[in-house]
Design a protein around this motif. Sequence first.
Motif, PDB file in Angstrom:
ATOM      1  N   VAL A  85      24.864  63.616  41.669  1.00  0.00           N
ATOM      2  CA  VAL A  85      25.818  63.799  40.952  1.00  0.00           C
ATOM      3  C   VAL A  85      25.123  64.927  40.045  1.00  0.00           C
ATOM      4  O   VAL A  85      24.830  64.714  39.202  1.00  0.00           O
ATOM      5  CB  VAL A  85      26.976  63.180  40.191  1.00  0.00           C
ATOM      6  CG1 VAL A  85      28.043  64.309  39.757  1.00  0.00           C
ATOM      7  CG2 VAL A  85      27.469  62.073  41.794  1.00  0.00           C
ATOM      8  N   SER A  86      24.990  66.493  40.315  1.00  0.00           N
ATOM      9  CA  SER A  86      24.515  67.656  39.505  1.00  0.00           C
ATOM     10  C   SER A  86      25.469  68.787  40.135  1.00  0.00           C
ATOM     11  O   SER A  86      25.640  69.491  40.473  1.00  0.00           O
ATOM     12  CB  SER A  86      23.245  67.739  40.366  1.00  0.00           C
ATOM     13  OG  SER A  86      22.588  68.683  39.690  1.00  0.00           O
ATOM     14  N   ILE A 117      23.396  60.541  38.272  1.00  0.00           N
ATOM     15  CA  ILE A 117      24.389  61.793  37.642  1.00  0.00           C
ATOM     16  C   ILE A 117      23.118  62.438  36.839  1.00  0.00           C
ATOM     17  O   ILE A 117      22.353  62.580  36.111  1.00  0.00           O
ATOM     18  CB  ILE A 117      24.829  61.581  36.573  1.00  0.00           C
ATOM     19  CG1 ILE A 117      25.972  59.760  37.578  1.00  0.00           C
ATOM     20  CG2 ILE A 117      25.753  62.172  35.905  1.00  0.00           C
ATOM     21  CD1 ILE A 117      26.406  59.640  36.394  1.00  0.00           C
ATOM     22  N   CYS A 120      25.290  67.120  32.634  1.00  0.00           N
ATOM     23  CA  CYS A 120      25.944  66.911  32.645  1.00  0.00           C
ATOM     24  C   CYS A 120      26.394  66.661  31.557  1.00  0.00           C
ATOM     25  O   CYS A 120      25.388  65.939  30.700  1.00  0.00           O
ATOM     26  CB  CYS A 120      26.840  66.851  33.815  1.00  0.00           C
ATOM     27  SG  CYS A 120      26.779  65.033  33.651  1.00  0.00           S
ATOM     28  N   TRP A 122      29.337  64.356  29.833  1.00  0.00           N
ATOM     29  CA  TRP A 122      30.324  63.031  30.234  1.00  0.00           C
ATOM     30  C   TRP A 122      32.183  63.197  30.499  1.00  0.00           C
ATOM     31  O   TRP A 122      32.015  63.106  30.981  1.00  0.00           O
ATOM     32  CB  TRP A 122      29.722  61.753  29.506  1.00  0.00           C
ATOM     33  CG  TRP A 122      31.149  60.476  29.784  1.00  0.00           C
ATOM     34  CD1 TRP A 122      31.725  59.951  28.893  1.00  0.00           C
ATOM     35  CD2 TRP A 122      30.611  59.666  31.075  1.00  0.00           C
ATOM     36  NE1 TRP A 122      32.189  59.077  29.573  1.00  0.00           N
ATOM     37  CE2 TRP A 122      31.814  58.509  31.172  1.00  0.00           C
ATOM     38  CE3 TRP A 122      29.484  59.579  31.843  1.00  0.00           C
ATOM     39  CZ2 TRP A 122      31.455  57.937  31.467  1.00  0.00           C
ATOM     40  CZ3 TRP A 122      30.200  58.966  32.494  1.00  0.00           C
ATOM     41  CH2 TRP A 122      30.837  57.970  32.505  1.00  0.00           C
ATOM     42  N   LEU A 133      32.995  56.326  37.936  1.00  0.00           N
ATOM     43  CA  LEU A 133      31.566  55.180  37.854  1.00  0.00           C
ATOM     44  C   LEU A 133      30.814  54.217  37.377  1.00  0.00           C
ATOM     45  O   LEU A 133      30.099  54.206  37.592  1.00  0.00           O
ATOM     46  CB  LEU A 133      30.788  56.794  37.235  1.00  0.00           C
ATOM     47  CG  LEU A 133      31.054  58.466  37.651  1.00  0.00           C
ATOM     48  CD1 LEU A 133      30.851  59.272  36.699  1.00  0.00           C
ATOM     49  CD2 LEU A 133      30.119  58.241  39.127  1.00  0.00           C
ATOM     50  N   LEU A 145      19.971  58.244  35.023  1.00  0.00           N
ATOM     51  CA  LEU A 145      20.740  59.338  34.199  1.00  0.00           C
ATOM     52  C   LEU A 145      19.857  60.806  33.489  1.00  0.00           C
ATOM     53  O   LEU A 145      18.835  60.056  32.852  1.00  0.00           O
ATOM     54  CB  LEU A 145      21.886  58.892  33.223  1.00  0.00           C
ATOM     55  CG  LEU A 145      22.644  57.730  33.298  1.00  0.00           C
ATOM     56  CD1 LEU A 145      23.366  57.109  32.320  1.00  0.00           C
ATOM     57  CD2 LEU A 145      23.591  57.847  34.123  1.00  0.00           C
ATOM     58  N   MET A 148      21.544  64.160  30.423  1.00  0.00           N
ATOM     59  CA  MET A 148      23.189  63.881  30.369  1.00  0.00           C
ATOM     60  C   MET A 148      23.282  63.976  28.468  1.00  0.00           C
ATOM     61  O   MET A 148      22.112  63.745  27.878  1.00  0.00           O
ATOM     62  CB  MET A 148      23.500  62.762  30.245  1.00  0.00           C
ATOM     63  CG  MET A 148      23.871  62.992  32.272  1.00  0.00           C
ATOM     64  SD  MET A 148      24.724  61.805  33.066  1.00  0.00           S
ATOM     65  CE  MET A 148      26.214  61.539  32.108  1.00  0.00           C
TER      66      MET A 148
END
Length: 333
Positions: A85-86, A117, A120, A122, A133, A145, A148
């Motif tokens: 997920v990007s 992930i 990004c 959260w 998730l 992660l 993040m």
Amino acid sequence: MSQAPSSPPRQASLQRLSEELIALIIDLVDDISSLKSCSLTCRALLPHTRALLFERIVMVLSPFSSLNPRTIERHILPFVRTFVVSPVYVMDFMPMADDDALAGVLEGLVNLETLEIRHCLWEIFSPETQSALASKSLHLQCLVLEDMQFPNLDAFLFLVTIHSSIRRLSLDVAVDESEDVARMPALHQLEDADIRNSSRLAPPILNMFCGLRSLSATILNVEDGTALVQIIVGAGKNLERLCVSHVGHDFGIDHPHCSSLTCPNITLQFAETDDNARVVSWWENELARNATCCVLQIIINRPFDVGGDLGCLRSWSAFDAHRTVVELVAQRA
């Protein structure tokens, strides 16, 4: 004397081959276009080609992406083993992670092994997506992660500790410190960790790695070195392999706990500093007194005087030195 007409040669059919043999054949195909062609050849090849074509999916959360939570075909989700997920920030457009579409995709990943992930906050995920998730239905083996930001310790723990099946954890995150640390759990099942920017973690998180067997880390400042020492001390005798990159004054000399390492396999990649000789010599002398260390690898990314600057390996039987990049792979005699 007339002869009976010969029957036409029988054509071989892929349907007659075992699934194991078909899988071995498909595994030899190493490009996407050929895999796509194989998937259209016959039904026998379709399951194995799909498993390779959709083994890793990168979900770019952007309205301009052709593959996003609203467009992905649901029938391919059971084949996905690694899901990335990007989010993408384009001018004033926010990532497409604020609705239930991504949560629906996550529910279909029934065979997922690795979740990544990246890049990004959260908070951009909706409550439904956050719950998906951190769902126990995801039997993850690896969680990555990268870059993040979590608003608090509770949000970080909500994602990390729910997955009791995780064996490998890769962290490059920032977690704001929380006052409630009395219930801090330990990741006993975790075997392998890769940590960058460890100083950005809330201090209580550094005590979660008590069962860790393998640790890789990159040190960027003194604070990273201090945090890494806390993780190593917490892992204790369970730690079997340690690999540290960018070693300098910020790790080792300034941390006396490093001299009591009980890890049998250590790799140290030193930073390009003018005072490498003193740092390297300190590590050599400390590890030479460490009876538990069996394999030591030292990597220095600059020309070095092996005889003069690295002459402290009295307890090691052999090493191999190169001209511009010195790699000493030494095994205790």
